[in-house]
Design a protein around this motif. Sequence first.
Motif, PDB file in Angstrom:
ATOM      1  N   SER A  51     101.390 -11.435  36.192  1.00  0.00           N
ATOM      2  CA  SER A  51     102.249 -10.548  36.342  1.00  0.00           C
ATOM      3  C   SER A  51     102.740  -9.609  35.516  1.00  0.00           C
ATOM      4  O   SER A  51     103.079  -8.295  35.901  1.00  0.00           O
ATOM      5  CB  SER A  51     103.341 -11.418  36.963  1.00  0.00           C
ATOM      6  OG  SER A  51     104.605 -10.433  37.450  1.00  0.00           O
ATOM      7  N   THR A  54     100.185  -6.627  34.819  1.00  0.00           N
ATOM      8  CA  THR A  54      99.832  -5.664  36.010  1.00  0.00           C
ATOM      9  C   THR A  54     101.070  -4.840  36.032  1.00  0.00           C
ATOM     10  O   THR A  54     100.909  -3.538  36.303  1.00  0.00           O
ATOM     11  CB  THR A  54      99.771  -6.576  37.508  1.00  0.00           C
ATOM     12  OG1 THR A  54      98.668  -7.438  37.327  1.00  0.00           O
ATOM     13  CG2 THR A  54      99.781  -5.755  38.559  1.00  0.00           C
ATOM     14  N   ALA A  55     102.324  -5.366  35.739  1.00  0.00           N
ATOM     15  CA  ALA A  55     103.397  -4.317  35.874  1.00  0.00           C
ATOM     16  C   ALA A  55     103.277  -3.403  34.828  1.00  0.00           C
ATOM     17  O   ALA A  55     103.874  -2.123  34.683  1.00  0.00           O
ATOM     18  CB  ALA A  55     104.641  -5.226  35.667  1.00  0.00           C
ATOM     19  N   SER A 168      96.163 -11.209  40.491  1.00  0.00           N
ATOM     20  CA  SER A 168      96.806 -10.472  39.273  1.00  0.00           C
ATOM     21  C   SER A 168      98.265 -10.009  39.573  1.00  0.00           C
ATOM     22  O   SER A 168      98.840  -9.772  38.517  1.00  0.00           O
ATOM     23  CB  SER A 168      96.079  -9.033  39.767  1.00  0.00           C
ATOM     24  OG  SER A 168      96.244  -8.519  40.713  1.00  0.00           O
ATOM     25  N   ASP A 169      98.856 -10.218  40.710  1.00  0.00           N
ATOM     26  CA  ASP A 169     100.431 -10.243  40.387  1.00  0.00           C
ATOM     27  C   ASP A 169     101.184 -11.432  40.406  1.00  0.00           C
ATOM     28  O   ASP A 169     102.574 -11.598  40.610  1.00  0.00           O
ATOM     29  CB  ASP A 169     100.818  -9.546  42.056  1.00  0.00           C
ATOM     30  CG  ASP A 169     100.536 -10.619  43.169  1.00  0.00           C
ATOM     31  OD1 ASP A 169     100.107 -11.688  43.007  1.00  0.00           O
ATOM     32  OD2 ASP A 169     100.854 -10.275  44.443  1.00  0.00           O
ATOM     33  N   GLY A 170     100.594 -12.516  39.846  1.00  0.00           N
ATOM     34  CA  GLY A 170     101.280 -13.662  39.460  1.00  0.00           C
ATOM     35  C   GLY A 170     101.399 -14.846  41.088  1.00  0.00           C
ATOM     36  O   GLY A 170     101.877 -15.941  40.752  1.00  0.00           O
ATOM     37  N   THR A 171     100.848 -14.151  42.101  1.00  0.00           N
ATOM     38  CA  THR A 171     100.852 -15.153  43.262  1.00  0.00           C
ATOM     39  C   THR A 171      99.914 -16.338  42.905  1.00  0.00           C
ATOM     40  O   THR A 171      98.598 -16.128  42.551  1.00  0.00           O
ATOM     41  CB  THR A 171     100.261 -14.368  44.372  1.00  0.00           C
ATOM     42  OG1 THR A 171     101.341 -13.491  44.568  1.00  0.00           O
ATOM     43  CG2 THR A 171     100.391 -15.472  45.814  1.00  0.00           C
ATOM     44  N   ASP A 391      93.415  -7.553  44.331  1.00  0.00           N
ATOM     45  CA  ASP A 391      93.748  -7.101  42.993  1.00  0.00           C
ATOM     46  C   ASP A 391      93.845  -5.527  43.114  1.00  0.00           C
ATOM     47  O   ASP A 391      93.165  -4.653  42.593  1.00  0.00           O
ATOM     48  CB  ASP A 391      92.635  -7.374  42.125  1.00  0.00           C
ATOM     49  CG  ASP A 391      92.900  -6.895  40.788  1.00  0.00           C
ATOM     50  OD1 ASP A 391      94.162  -6.439  40.337  1.00  0.00           O
ATOM     51  OD2 ASP A 391      92.018  -6.842  40.005  1.00  0.00           O
ATOM     52  N   ALA A 393      95.700  -3.332  41.873  1.00  0.00           N
ATOM     53  CA  ALA A 393      95.861  -2.613  40.737  1.00  0.00           C
ATOM     54  C   ALA A 393      95.036  -2.802  39.529  1.00  0.00           C
ATOM     55  O   ALA A 393      94.910  -2.144  38.704  1.00  0.00           O
ATOM     56  CB  ALA A 393      97.358  -3.131  39.830  1.00  0.00           C
ATOM     57  N   THR A 395      93.592  -4.988  37.959  1.00  0.00           N
ATOM     58  CA  THR A 395      94.015  -5.602  36.553  1.00  0.00           C
ATOM     59  C   THR A 395      93.008  -6.658  36.140  1.00  0.00           C
ATOM     60  O   THR A 395      92.818  -6.749  34.879  1.00  0.00           O
ATOM     61  CB  THR A 395      95.265  -6.663  36.750  1.00  0.00           C
ATOM     62  OG1 THR A 395      96.340  -5.677  37.237  1.00  0.00           O
ATOM     63  CG2 THR A 395      95.519  -7.456  35.596  1.00  0.00           C
TER      64      THR A 395
END
Length: 405
Positions: A51, A54-55, A168-171, A391, A393, A395
Amino acid sequence: MASVTPELVLFTELVGAAHVRAADASDAVGGAVPSLVVSPADEDEVASVLSAATARGLAVVARGGGTKIDWGSPPERCDVVLSTSRIEGIVDHEPADLVCVVRAGTTLIHLQETLASAPGFRQRLMLDPPQGDSATIGGMLATAASGPLRTRFGTPRDLVIGASFVLSDGTVGRSGGKVVKNVAGFDVAKLLIGSLGTLAIVTEVAFRLHPLPAASCTVAFESRSVLELCEFAARVGRLQVTPSVVDLHWPEGVVVVRFDSSEQGAAVQAERVTRDIGGRTLTADDGAALTASLAGSPWTGAGAVAAVATLPALAGEFLSSMSATCDAVAWRPLLGTGEMRFAPEALETVRTAVRTAGGRLAIRRGDGLLPGEADDDVAVDLMRSVKRQLDPARTLSPGRQVGGI
């Protein structure tokens, strides 16, 4: 000493100072040297790391044992290597149900030793990929790696019954379960196998297991004719026997057929082969010595290594055309698949022969080569669509998959 950067501070807060370090040349992935190596301890920390990366627009490449880190294309970017070395151990083992759940950073040899020593049961995961001893479970799935046992037991796709993973977003996601037969929705775990870490980071895997055989018996057939070797293997496939291994090795000029069963069952099947179609039954010591001498082929020498699949009926003609081009071939004739090692300058010759045989080729170890574009544009478009969904982004290992995905 690593310079203090905002990223170093951030990841230190997430996983602890002892588990973040500055990367060096030994951490390079396809020539790209990352800035940091981060080693999360569990699924929650993996989610936090991804997370945060990606941010901040950082590219992350997952690494297990590193035995196949050079598979696939070089990544477009590699800012952080995420090591799964701390995500290890067996979560659950139900020997009566022949299933286990294991964390992604666990080495294959540790898993096999633990399963084999379970009181009252002798079991194993029937996967034997190249460089298998130090390979990790997550790495095997990411590369879809398999070996000689594929002839009877299949690839990771055939033995995985569930998985946990982090996007990639932490999910955090779950797919499948702990039973061999389940209807737990879309099988995302199968989608992740062979994805080279471009879609998600696998954290846990549930496997179907098999009992360890009581005995093994090996038959060897030798010839300097590739066509004779292929014909022998094809005739094995038509007999009423169940071999665990049917491997053709060149330039050694040998087909190795192994039966894993009860002592009587293995011996009877081996005798049927030698009686009906030829070859010779090896002693236990000779069988073990032959297996050891061929282990790792064609990965043990220098050069590019490609995985190839053709129609089994065309394998003899194809391998004959390749016998002078390739330095080493390990082929599963009953499946029409195998690996071959060749000099990089022979790539186009190999590709042309594969196309002529109606097959597919994927560069595993490039030795300076790029895997190139896939022949199937529809499949590549579908893979790109899946990448955008899971994904967006880019990442995770951007560009490592076929077609720059």
